[in-house]
Motif scaffolding. Structure first.
Motif, PDB file in Angstrom:
ATOM      1  N   PRO A 323       3.413  11.513 -12.933  1.00  0.00           N
ATOM      2  CA  PRO A 323       2.854  12.461 -13.921  1.00  0.00           C
ATOM      3  C   PRO A 323       3.633  13.778 -13.975  1.00  0.00           C
ATOM      4  CG  PRO A 323       1.088  11.444 -12.658  1.00  0.00           C
ATOM      5  CD  PRO A 323       2.364  11.045 -11.994  1.00  0.00           C
ATOM      6  N   CYS A 324       4.119  14.229 -12.828  1.00  0.00           N
ATOM      7  CA  CYS A 324       4.924  15.456 -12.803  1.00  0.00           C
ATOM      8  C   CYS A 324       6.258  15.245 -13.531  1.00  0.00           C
ATOM      9  CB  CYS A 324       5.181  15.891 -11.362  1.00  0.00           C
ATOM     10  SG  CYS A 324       3.695  16.330 -10.439  1.00  0.00           S
ATOM     11  N   VAL A 325       6.841  14.053 -13.338  1.00  0.00           N
ATOM     12  CA  VAL A 325       8.113  13.752 -13.993  1.00  0.00           C
ATOM     13  C   VAL A 325       7.950  13.778 -15.511  1.00  0.00           C
ATOM     14  CG1 VAL A 325       9.828  11.939 -14.365  1.00  0.00           C
ATOM     15  CG2 VAL A 325       9.046  12.465 -12.049  1.00  0.00           C
ATOM     16  N   LYS A 326       6.882  13.203 -16.001  1.00  0.00           N
ATOM     17  CA  LYS A 326       6.637  13.198 -17.442  1.00  0.00           C
ATOM     18  C   LYS A 326       6.479  14.625 -17.968  1.00  0.00           C
ATOM     19  CE  LYS A 326       4.433   8.631 -17.495  1.00  0.00           C
ATOM     20  NZ  LYS A 326       3.191   7.865 -17.763  1.00  0.00           N
ATOM     21  N   ALA A 327       5.813  15.464 -17.198  1.00  0.00           N
ATOM     22  CA  ALA A 327       5.650  16.856 -17.615  1.00  0.00           C
ATOM     23  C   ALA A 327       6.980  17.608 -17.580  1.00  0.00           C
ATOM     24  CB  ALA A 327       4.622  17.545 -16.728  1.00  0.00           C
ATOM     25  N   LEU A 328       7.782  17.346 -16.545  1.00  0.00           N
ATOM     26  CA  LEU A 328       9.072  18.019 -16.434  1.00  0.00           C
ATOM     27  C   LEU A 328      10.024  17.609 -17.552  1.00  0.00           C
ATOM     28  CD1 LEU A 328       9.588  17.683 -12.565  1.00  0.00           C
ATOM     29  CD2 LEU A 328       9.141  19.798 -13.811  1.00  0.00           C
ATOM     30  N   LEU A 361      10.906   4.295 -19.545  1.00  0.00           N
ATOM     31  CA  LEU A 361      11.633   4.117 -20.803  1.00  0.00           C
ATOM     32  C   LEU A 361      11.214   5.115 -21.877  1.00  0.00           C
ATOM     33  CD1 LEU A 361      12.317   0.318 -21.478  1.00  0.00           C
ATOM     34  CD2 LEU A 361      13.940   2.174 -21.126  1.00  0.00           C
ATOM     35  N   PRO A 362       9.915   5.380 -22.054  1.00  0.00           N
ATOM     36  CA  PRO A 362       9.543   6.428 -23.026  1.00  0.00           C
ATOM     37  C   PRO A 362      10.118   7.793 -22.675  1.00  0.00           C
ATOM     38  CG  PRO A 362       7.644   5.055 -22.478  1.00  0.00           C
ATOM     39  CD  PRO A 362       8.726   4.679 -21.522  1.00  0.00           C
ATOM     40  N   HIS A 365      13.704   7.746 -23.638  1.00  0.00           N
ATOM     41  CA  HIS A 365      13.768   7.844 -25.102  1.00  0.00           C
ATOM     42  C   HIS A 365      13.657   9.295 -25.558  1.00  0.00           C
ATOM     43  CE1 HIS A 365      13.197   6.563 -29.263  1.00  0.00           C
ATOM     44  NE2 HIS A 365      12.164   7.387 -29.334  1.00  0.00           N
ATOM     45  N   SER A 366      12.734  10.030 -24.978  1.00  0.00           N
ATOM     46  CA  SER A 366      12.557  11.434 -25.372  1.00  0.00           C
ATOM     47  C   SER A 366      13.735  12.292 -24.921  1.00  0.00           C
ATOM     48  CB  SER A 366      11.252  11.983 -24.801  1.00  0.00           C
ATOM     49  OG  SER A 366      11.299  12.033 -23.382  1.00  0.00           O
ATOM     50  N   LEU A 367      14.292  12.001 -23.737  1.00  0.00           N
ATOM     51  CA  LEU A 367      15.421  12.792 -23.243  1.00  0.00           C
ATOM     52  C   LEU A 367      16.692  12.522 -24.046  1.00  0.00           C
ATOM     53  CD1 LEU A 367      14.826  12.481 -19.383  1.00  0.00           C
ATOM     54  CD2 LEU A 367      14.433  14.480 -20.815  1.00  0.00           C
ATOM     55  N   LEU A 368      16.848  11.304 -24.552  1.00  0.00           N
ATOM     56  CA  LEU A 368      18.009  11.007 -25.392  1.00  0.00           C
ATOM     57  C   LEU A 368      17.965  11.760 -26.715  1.00  0.00           C
ATOM     58  CD1 LEU A 368      18.453   7.158 -24.836  1.00  0.00           C
ATOM     59  CD2 LEU A 368      20.078   8.951 -24.208  1.00  0.00           C
ATOM     60  N   LYS A 369      16.772  12.205 -27.119  1.00  0.00           N
ATOM     61  CA  LYS A 369      16.619  12.971 -28.350  1.00  0.00           C
ATOM     62  C   LYS A 369      16.450  14.464 -28.072  1.00  0.00           C
ATOM     63  CE  LYS A 369      14.694   9.279 -31.196  1.00  0.00           C
ATOM     64  NZ  LYS A 369      13.607   8.873 -32.123  1.00  0.00           N
ATOM     65  N   ASP A 370      16.680  14.862 -26.843  1.00  0.00           N
ATOM     66  CA  ASP A 370      16.469  16.264 -26.468  1.00  0.00           C
ATOM     67  C   ASP A 370      17.420  17.174 -27.233  1.00  0.00           C
ATOM     68  OD1 ASP A 370      14.971  17.745 -24.013  1.00  0.00           O
ATOM     69  OD2 ASP A 370      16.866  18.731 -24.452  1.00  0.00           O
ATOM     70  N   SER A 371      16.994  18.403 -27.431  1.00  0.00           N
ATOM     71  CA  SER A 371      17.816  19.379 -28.154  1.00  0.00           C
ATOM     72  C   SER A 371      19.014  19.851 -27.345  1.00  0.00           C
ATOM     73  CB  SER A 371      16.964  20.591 -28.551  1.00  0.00           C
ATOM     74  OG  SER A 371      16.400  21.202 -27.399  1.00  0.00           O
ATOM     75  N   SER A 396      18.956  -2.558 -25.017  1.00  0.00           N
ATOM     76  CA  SER A 396      19.436  -2.510 -26.392  1.00  0.00           C
ATOM     77  C   SER A 396      18.290  -2.505 -27.389  1.00  0.00           C
ATOM     78  CB  SER A 396      20.359  -3.702 -26.666  1.00  0.00           C
ATOM     79  OG  SER A 396      19.652  -4.931 -26.519  1.00  0.00           O
ATOM     80  N   GLN A 397      17.205  -3.198 -27.058  1.00  0.00           N
ATOM     81  CA  GLN A 397      16.060  -3.230 -27.966  1.00  0.00           C
ATOM     82  C   GLN A 397      15.363  -1.882 -28.067  1.00  0.00           C
ATOM     83  OE1 GLN A 397      13.453  -6.354 -26.616  1.00  0.00           O
ATOM     84  NE2 GLN A 397      15.052  -7.929 -26.759  1.00  0.00           N
ATOM     85  N   THR A 398      15.285  -1.184 -26.940  1.00  0.00           N
ATOM     86  CA  THR A 398      14.494   0.043 -26.903  1.00  0.00           C
ATOM     87  C   THR A 398      15.315   1.304 -27.147  1.00  0.00           C
ATOM     88  OG1 THR A 398      14.782   0.091 -24.488  1.00  0.00           O
ATOM     89  CG2 THR A 398      12.779  -0.942 -25.357  1.00  0.00           C
ATOM     90  N   LEU A 399      16.568   1.314 -26.682  1.00  0.00           N
ATOM     91  CA  LEU A 399      17.331   2.561 -26.718  1.00  0.00           C
ATOM     92  C   LEU A 399      18.595   2.493 -27.570  1.00  0.00           C
ATOM     93  CD1 LEU A 399      17.153   3.617 -22.942  1.00  0.00           C
ATOM     94  CD2 LEU A 399      15.647   4.302 -24.805  1.00  0.00           C
ATOM     95  N   LEU A 400      18.956   1.305 -28.096  1.00  0.00           N
ATOM     96  CA  LEU A 400      20.214   1.196 -28.819  1.00  0.00           C
ATOM     97  C   LEU A 400      20.267   2.120 -30.034  1.00  0.00           C
ATOM     98  CD1 LEU A 400      22.937  -0.133 -29.063  1.00  0.00           C
ATOM     99  CD2 LEU A 400      21.880  -1.985 -30.374  1.00  0.00           C
ATOM    100  N   ALA A 401      19.163   2.222 -30.763  1.00  0.00           N
ATOM    101  CA  ALA A 401      19.153   3.102 -31.932  1.00  0.00           C
ATOM    102  C   ALA A 401      19.415   4.549 -31.522  1.00  0.00           C
ATOM    103  CB  ALA A 401      17.814   2.986 -32.657  1.00  0.00           C
ATOM    104  N   ASP A 402      18.810   4.968 -30.399  1.00  0.00           N
ATOM    105  CA  ASP A 402      19.045   6.328 -29.907  1.00  0.00           C
ATOM    106  C   ASP A 402      20.502   6.501 -29.475  1.00  0.00           C
ATOM    107  OD1 ASP A 402      16.347   6.933 -30.260  1.00  0.00           O
ATOM    108  OD2 ASP A 402      15.841   6.190 -28.271  1.00  0.00           O
ATOM    109  N   ILE A 403      21.051   5.480 -28.836  1.00  0.00           N
ATOM    110  CA  ILE A 403      22.435   5.551 -28.363  1.00  0.00           C
ATOM    111  C   ILE A 403      23.394   5.683 -29.538  1.00  0.00           C
ATOM    112  CG2 ILE A 403      24.253   4.261 -27.190  1.00  0.00           C
ATOM    113  CD1 ILE A 403      22.048   3.033 -25.428  1.00  0.00           C
TER     114      ILE A 403
END
Length: 601
Positions: A323-328, A361-362, A365-371, A396-403
């Motif tokens: 839970p701390c990791v998700k918040a960080l 993985l979520p 996903h959020s960190l790959l879209k980080d500012s 590839s199914q979950t992160l390929l689009a972000d990559i």
């Protein structure tokens, strides 16, 4: 001129150079100290050179002083051995009183080095009096140096003197100057390492408790670090009973640098107290610190999440740390997000595949879209580690689009570079379809990237893909796409395309090189000097008939060019081709001779 006259001349030159205003001349004179001392001999170095240096320690340039101190640290052989090392103490003692921290610290370091080699009699005669003068010094800098030297004196001191030294250190821990108390806290571990065990639980424990309650936060901060380091010297039970409560309490100190120091020492604490107290005590402190209101504290804790979880069971990590990791990962500060993103991938093998897929993985996903480009790069640079845990198909199914989205020019070039490095791994698992459908256009676009490192990585990427999927596939999918951009209007891009063709040639073989790569290279008239370089290398790939029919005539034409650079590289290429031809001919002759001999036998 005799050696005696020469040494007098050396000292005179040294004296003159020390008075020159240009500090570079004075610095050069310090570099020659060892040569001068060797020429003078041990006796004259002790009686002339060292007193001269002692009188000239007032230079205002730190670099000159630091060089002098470094040279003095090498002078033991030049003064006649360790039995005469006491003559080196006076100039170093002066440096221990200066306000320049780097000069003072270097002098302390060299004095510790010399003192650790001195006999007890020499220590009593020269080192202890120097220590007393520093301890009674008028300036706080003298007493700061005392804190760094006292542990060396304690090792060689007789018992009555040891009692005085312990008393002296206790006084330094209560000095009126906070900088002296800070130095006492910093050096407490070194002093404690020399103390006999019976005195550890009394003297040292009393000092550390006083320092952790000091009014000055910097003193408390370094005292916390000393607390954690004392675990190596104390019995585990004593450490847990006496020091652990102090450190845990410091995790809630009103000043953030103290809390930050606790966060920095948490891993050492885990190793000191064992798994049971880590689970019941340290975890609570860690959770409190990564939820701290100050960015620096959260950042320090976030960068240790994987190593901390390695000391916990997966259940505790999942329940309390995740839970701390998700918040960080969604923290308002990009420094905190960068710290956790640089370390979070290591959690995957700890949590296991299912928990990684469901919970990490979520976050990826959020960190790959980080500012922040630093955050995005921290994840993309570790795609291979993510792949090892969850598999390339799911990745590839979950992160390929972000990559793929991260390959846009607006993102940092380091991200594109990291993705290029990962493409062969992805392609080896997913097959040629991933290149044909998704990555093919990108791989060619990178040949014209604005950043040289990306273009070079793109060339090697195409070569690896050709090696992986074979000549036939590369001839149909890579070579035509590369040839489409060979006539770009920018010369750097054209040369990079030629470089790609050059790297592909050994993989494609002589036939494809002659039919597809060589004609394009010969026609690249805009980049004649680079063409000469490429042809020189292609000559080793194609057969000799192609060299004589196509490459050599082109190089002769370039040799007559008006540009001297083109002429130079054309001549160099022709010379190398001739050498290769001679070697091939020699090899053929050797083979024929060997065949004839075998036939005769």
């Amino acid at each position: 001129m005799t050696i005696h006259d020469g040494t007098i001349y050396d000292v005179a030159v040294l004296s003159d150079e020390m008075k020159i205003q240009n500090y570079r001349h004075r610095l050069n004179s310090m570099n020659n100290l060892s040569d001068i001392a060797q020429a003078l001999g041990a006796e004259r170095t002790r009686t002339e050179l060292i007193p001269f240096l002692t009188e000239n320690t007032h230079d205002d340039e730190e670099e000159v002083l630091l060089r002098m101190i470094e040279q003095l640290g090498l002078f033991i052989p030049y003064v006649g051995g360790i039995e005469h090392a006491s003559v080196l103490l006076p100039p170093l003692e002066y440096f221990c009183t200066t306000e320049e921290t780097c000069v003072r610290d270097k002098a302390i370091e060299i004095l510790c080095k010399i003192g650790s080699q001195m006999s007890q009699s020499d220590m009593i005669e020269s080192f202890f009096p120097m220590l007393e003068r520093l301890a009674d010094g008028e300036w706080f800098t003298d007493r700061i140096s005392t804190c760094g030297l006292i542990h060396i004196a304690y090792r060689h001191a007789p018992e009555p003197v040891k009692n005085e030294l312990r008393t002296l250190y206790r006084q330094l821990c209560h000095d009126d100057e906070s900088l002296v108390r800070e130095a006492a806290a910093i050096n407490l571990e070194k002093f404690a390492a020399t103390i006999e065990r019976p005195y550890l639980s009394n003297d040292i424990m009393s000092m550390i408790k006083d320092l952790t309650k000091d009014d000055q936060y910097s003193v408390r901060s370094f005292a916390v670090k000393s607390c954690a380091n004392l675990r190596k010297l104390l019995e585990p039970s004593v450490f847990v009973q006496e020091l652990l409560p102090i450190i845990v309490e410091s995790a809630q100190d009103e000043v953030w640098p103290v809390r930050c120091m606790v966060a920095d020492q948490l891993l050492e604490l885990c190793d000191a107290v064992g798994p049971e107290l880590t689970r019941t005590v340290i975890v609570k402190a860690y959770v409190h610190l990564v939820r701290d209101k100050v960015v620096e504290v959260r950042k320090t804790g976030a960068g240790k999440v994987t190593n901390f979880c390695q000391r916990l069971s997966p259940e505790i990590s999942f329940q309390h740390i995740l839970p701390c990791v998700k918040a960080l990962s969604s923290d308002s500060s990009h420094y905190v997000r960068a710290a956790v993103s640089s370390d979070i991938v290591g959690l995957a093998p700890i949590l296991g595949k299912d928990a990684t897929i469901e919970h990490l993985l979520p976050v990826f996903h959020s960190l790959l879209k980080d500012s922040s480009s630093e955050v995005r790069w921290n994840i993309t640079s570790k795609l291979d580690q993510i792949n090892q845990e969850i598999g390339i198909e799911l990745l590839s199914q979950t992160l390929l689009a972000d990559i793929v989205e991260l390959t846009a020019v607006r993102h940092s070039w380091r991200i594109r570079h990291a993705i290029i490095e990962f493409i062969p791994i992805m392609a080896s698992h997913l097959g040629v379809g991933i290149y044909n459908d998704v990555l093919g256009v990108l791989c060619i676009q990178w040949l014209k990237d604005k950043v040289c490192a990306v273009r070079e990585a793109a060339v090697q990427n195409l070569k690896r893909l050709a090696e992986m999927f074979g000549q036939e596939w590369a001839s149909a999918h890579i070579i035509p796409q590369v040839l489409n951009v060979v006539n770009d209007k920018y010369s750097l891009y054209r040369m990079n395309v030629l470089d790609a063709l050059l790297n592909l040639a050994p993989v494609m073989g002589s036939e494809i090189t002659c039919s597809q790569i060589l004609p394009v290279t010969l026609a690249a008239s805009k980049d004649r000097s680079y063409v000469a370089k490429v042809l020189k290398s292609l000559a080793s790939v194609v057969d000799q008939s192609a060299v004589e029919k196509s490459i050599r005539p082109c190089l002769y034409e370039l040799k007559a060019d008006s540009d001297p650079e083109v002429v130079y590289f054309a001549k160099e290429a022709l010379q190398e081709i001739d050498q290769v031809k001679d070697q091939r001919g020699l090899g053929s002759l050797c083979w024929n001779w060997k065949y004839q001999v075998i036939g005769q036998n």
